[in-house]
Design an enzyme around this catalytic site. Structure first.
Site: not given
Length: 268
Positions: A146, A204, A236
């Protein structure tokens, strides 16, 4: 070494309280050290096979939630693969992510206030420490998730001595750029020399596939032997086994690909 990772109040954010995977520390030397970096004591969770030296080095870069038990567990996963793994607390100067009640506040109060230059310096210091404490920094890997995926791309550009890197669903493009965070992976793609593997999810919503395609095209203009894999059914944070977004199948495949990537490029 202190045996605990940095505090983690899972209930403060929309994430599950219990990880699916727990990696035991038996046979490992694992715990938290503190590095003095530019006048700041930075906690770093370190895990390694006990009693071994000249180990390949792995820097584990956290998501926006900082250094918590899942990230420590990832460090232990790499240690079980023979690495000296280090996971720094990058947000120690900005605050404790576990005390923030929601993601927009977390981004505004902590994440966007962590300058890229500071983060690069923290990783530099961890690499230097590893080289002086049983690590072989000629076999240097970086693995980030991330926010840490974005940092992984940028650190590979910052330090060409990185042997190989893997960036999991790190944002590639942003507009406007927050102060102190002037560049994004798309800006360094064509000049990279370090081979970086990007692992992304087609579902995502925060990283549209169109931006992944832009990044792939930009990488094609360079010489870094980098590559991107997109998982059609993943969203995600599909590796984060403490969150509802976890996709066990793609997470297992991604970690296997990551280990193979590091070995293929000499960081294993």
């Amino acid at each position: 070494m202190n045996d605990n990772a940095s505090g983690f109040a899972a209930a403060a954010l929309p994430i599950a309280a219990q990880s699916v995977i727990h990696t035991e520390s038996d046979g490992l030397a694992a715990g938290t050290i503190r590095l003095a970096i530019d006048g700041q004591e930075v906690p770093v969770y370190v895990a390694r096979p006990a009693g071994q030296d000249q180990l390949p080095v792995m820097i584990v870069v956290s998501e926006i939630f900082g250094l918590h038990e899942h990230i420590a567990d990832v460090a232990r996963r790499f240690a079980r693969q023979g690495y000296l793994a280090l996971a720094p607390d990058f947000f120690i100067r900005q605050g404790d992510p576990s005390t923030i009640p929601d993601i927009p506040t977390l981004m505004a109060q902590i994440v966007r206030k962590a300058p890229d230059a500071q983060v690069m310096g923290d990783i530099d210091a961890c690499v230097a420490w590893a080289g002086e404490n049983g690590g072989d920094i000629d076999r240097l890997g970086v693995n980030g998730f991330c926010w840490g995926g974005r940092i992984t791309w940028l650190y590979a550009a910052h330090n060409p001595r990185v042997t190989a890197a893997v960036a999991w669903y790190g944002k590639l493009v942003a507009d406007p750029n927050p102060p102190g965070q002037p560049a994004h992976p798309i800006h360094v793609a064509s000049t990279l020399t370090v081979p970086v593997l990007g692992l992304y999810g087609a579902k995502d919503t925060g990283i549209p596939v169109a931006t992944v395609e832009r990044m792939t095209a930009a990488l094609g203009q360079g010489t870094s032997d980098s590559a991107i894999v997109v998982y059609p059914d993943a969203g995600h944070a599909f590796y984060a086994d403490y969150r509802p977004s976890y996709n066990a199948k793609d997470a297992r495949d991604g970690f296997a690909r990551a280990l193979a990537w590091f070995r293929e490029h000499g960081a294993g």
